[in-house]
Design a protein around this motif. Structure first.
Motif, mmCIF file in Angstrom:
data_model
loop_
_atom_site.group_PDB
_atom_site.id
_atom_site.type_symbol
_atom_site.label_atom_id
_atom_site.label_comp_id
_atom_site.label_asym_id
_atom_site.label_seq_id
_atom_site.Cartn_x
_atom_site.Cartn_y
_atom_site.Cartn_z
ATOM 1 N N UNK A 31 0.953 -1.176 -0.037
ATOM 2 C CA UNK A 31 0.052 -0.099 0.116
ATOM 3 C C UNK A 31 0.932 1.204 0.110
ATOM 4 N N UNK A 32 1.855 1.243 0.910
ATOM 5 C CA UNK A 32 2.666 2.245 0.750
ATOM 6 C C UNK A 32 3.374 2.576 -0.617
ATOM 7 N N UNK A 33 3.993 1.526 -1.137
ATOM 8 C CA UNK A 33 4.637 1.575 -2.417
ATOM 9 C C UNK A 33 3.806 2.256 -3.598
ATOM 10 N N UNK A 34 2.449 2.096 -3.266
ATOM 11 C CA UNK A 34 1.480 2.538 -4.265
ATOM 12 C C UNK A 34 1.531 4.237 -4.211
ATOM 13 N N UNK A 35 1.906 4.674 -3.089
ATOM 14 C CA UNK A 35 1.753 6.129 -2.957
ATOM 15 C C UNK A 35 3.504 6.768 -3.189
ATOM 16 N N UNK A 36 4.383 6.318 -2.632
ATOM 17 C CA UNK A 36 5.779 6.726 -2.682
ATOM 18 C C UNK A 36 6.678 5.786 -2.966
ATOM 19 N N UNK A 37 7.542 6.248 -3.925
ATOM 20 C CA UNK A 37 8.622 5.280 -4.386
ATOM 21 C C UNK A 37 9.901 5.246 -3.409
ATOM 22 N N UNK A 38 11.031 4.686 -3.936
ATOM 23 C CA UNK A 38 12.222 4.538 -3.103
ATOM 24 C C UNK A 38 13.310 5.054 -3.734
ATOM 25 N N UNK A 39 13.103 5.813 -4.830
ATOM 26 C CA UNK A 39 14.494 6.275 -5.611
ATOM 27 C C UNK A 39 14.999 7.566 -5.160
ATOM 28 N N UNK A 40 16.275 7.517 -5.112
ATOM 29 C CA UNK A 40 17.036 8.894 -4.758
ATOM 30 C C UNK A 40 16.294 10.047 -5.772
ATOM 31 N N UNK A 41 16.346 10.950 -5.028
ATOM 32 C CA UNK A 41 15.805 12.353 -6.133
ATOM 33 C C UNK A 41 16.881 13.022 -6.748
ATOM 34 N N UNK A 42 18.140 13.101 -5.933
ATOM 35 C CA UNK A 42 19.139 13.991 -6.359
ATOM 36 C C UNK A 42 18.753 15.460 -6.373
ATOM 37 N N UNK A 43 17.605 15.762 -5.751
ATOM 38 C CA UNK A 43 17.061 17.126 -5.707
ATOM 39 C C UNK A 43 16.926 17.780 -4.332
ATOM 40 N N UNK A 44 16.833 18.768 -4.155
ATOM 41 C CA UNK A 44 16.727 19.324 -2.997
ATOM 42 C C UNK A 44 15.409 18.871 -2.011
ATOM 43 N N UNK A 45 15.263 18.932 -0.677
ATOM 44 C CA UNK A 45 14.376 18.345 -0.031
ATOM 45 C C UNK A 45 12.738 18.808 -0.282
ATOM 46 N N UNK A 46 12.897 19.970 -0.454
ATOM 47 C CA UNK A 46 11.339 20.685 -0.824
ATOM 48 C C UNK A 46 11.193 20.955 -2.332
ATOM 49 N N UNK A 47 11.928 20.101 -3.222
ATOM 50 C CA UNK A 47 11.623 20.217 -4.635
ATOM 51 C C UNK A 47 10.226 19.901 -4.972
#
Ligand code: DON
Length: 424
Positions: free
Chosen positions: A82-98
């Motif tokens: 259920x959690x994976x349907x809504x949030x991934x697990x890939x590093x964004x390489x972006x700022x925390x508030x991107x």
């Protein structure tokens, strides 16, 4: 004799004290008003000892350090799928508030950046009488071993300037990732960020993760092992945002920072570390905090990729016992995972077929992973097929903590010495 560990922590603190680089997080007005020189360090062991130094009684807000624990609570309550349907697990390489989403799937890239954390907050099951932030506060209090509280000044202060988080909330509602009023969810997320801790609390909390989800001081199981593994994996790859690669190569400890100046780190099976120093860098990480982690990882050999040659130690001793020296005892020690089990089975392979009684003593093991238990019993069955009588001495009941079906016929719960008396 006094252990030198506290002296070492003091030494590390004094070495990093002169570093006054960085700025207070002034986008939250209340955080711009704190004493920038506060400085503290704490370390916990998996058997529940806490060492700390500096301003270790000073409370500060968790901010983004709350994110891995909201993720843990959501995983524990609704499960990984259920959690994976809504949030991934890939590093964004972006700022925390991107303001961004994963391509194609349109979900936040990971739960450590703000968009992912706001979503994770919404995944904590709604209860009419207990807000999600309150559920998280209670959960974190259990991990810390004391009642934590919210900092209402920091909370209301951040609410006044939370334009970016609100825009993240509305974006998430637009694409259907959030299914409720984004204002309420963002407020709840900001409230979760205002939970107050000291470095000692953080070290204790980190200690629970380092100890596979078991609170080291109470022995209570607070998180499933699989949840701990998921949380630590995401902390390792995404916890330090767009500095994650730099952090992984130089420090090599799963970690999470917060803009109030805290950093929490967890070395699985070994230690929890927490630092507090409010001046932060362009990524949102405490400058002295990073300095401390780099130094300790280097000096204390804490980098995850250094590995531990634990397989060398699985056989504590192997000897003949009994009146006629006809009972073969294998005393094991350490942690029984795949590599150690492989070594054990390779040793047992040397036993020639026959009707010897073989005793496998688990008393000095600290942990048996499922794979260890599985391989152990596989070895037991093969020894039995060779004609041996096999006994597993588990006086501490370690096997009961695994998911492996018990082989009651070979299990003995009494102590090795007492068990062996019958053969004298
Ligand atoms: O949402 C925010 O912007 C803050 N409440 C938390 C950000 C934060 O701690 C970033 N990490 N270092």
């Amino acid at each position: 004799m006094q252990t030198p560990v506290p002296d070492y922590l003091k030494h590390v603190l004094s070495q990093c004290q002169r570093n006054t680089d960085g700025q207070l997080a002034d986008y939250i007005p209340e955080l711009a008003a704190v004493d920038p020189d506060k400085f503290a360090l704490a370390l916990s062991t998996v058997d529940g000892t806490i060492y700390s130094t500096g301003d270790d009684e000073v409370e500060f807000t968790m901010q983004s350090m709350s994110k891995p624990f909201a993720y843990a609570l959501a995983l524990q309550k609704v499960g990984l799928t259920k959690v994976m349907e809504k949030v991934g697990v890939e590093p964004s390489g972006e700022a925390f508030n991107q303001i961004s989403l994963e391509k194609d799937s349109n979900i936040p890239k990971n739960p450590m950046i703000n968009s992912g954390a706001i979503t994770t907050h919404s995944l904590i099951p709604y209860k009419r009488t207990v807000s999600r932030a309150e559920q998280l506060r209670r959960f974190l209090s259990g991990l810390a071993g004391r009642e934590l509280s919210f900092d209402s000044e920091v909370y209301t202060s951040e609410l006044k300037t939370a334009f970016r988080n609100r825009s993240l909330g509305y974006m998430l509602r637009t694409v259907g990732v959030l299914e409720e009023d984004p204002e309420a969810i963002v407020n709840g997320y900001i409230k979760q960020c205002s939970i107050k801790v000291t470095v000692k609390d953080l070290a204790m909390i980190a200690g629970v993760l380092a100890n596979g989800g078991i609170q080291p001081q109470t022995g209570k199981k607070l998180l499933d092992r699989s949840v701990v593994r998921q949380v630590l994996s995401v902390m390792l790859t995404c916890g330090m945002y767009d500095a994650a690669g730099d952090w992984l190569t130089t420090v090599g400890i799963p970690a999470k920072s917060g803009v109030a100046g805290g950093i929490i780190g967890v070395l699985p099976g070994q230690v929890g570390i927490a630092v507090f120093s409010p001046r932060i860098d362009e990524h949102g990480h405490s400058v002295r905090g990073v300095d401390i982690f780099e130094r300790m990882s280097r000096e204390m050999g804490l980098h995850l990729m250094e590995g531990t040659p634990s397989a060398q130690t699985i056989l504590q001793s192997c000897y003949w016992a009994g009146k006629n020296d006809d009972v073969r005892v294998y005393e094991l020690r350490g942690v029984l995972q795949f590599t150690e089990s492989e070594m054990l089975l390779r040793n047992l392979q040397e036993e020639p077929p026959g009707d010897t009684t073989i005793v496998l003593d688990l008393t000095n093991l600290t942990l048996i992973h499922d794979v260890g238990a599985r391989m152990l019993f596989e070895g037991v069955e093969r020894l039995q097929q060779d004609g041996h009588r096999v006994v597993v001495v588990d006086s501490e009941g370690l096997l009961s903590q695994t998911q492996i079906q018990k082989h009651a016929a070979v299990l003995v719960q009494e102590e090795l010495e007492r068990y062996l008396q019958q053969y004298e």
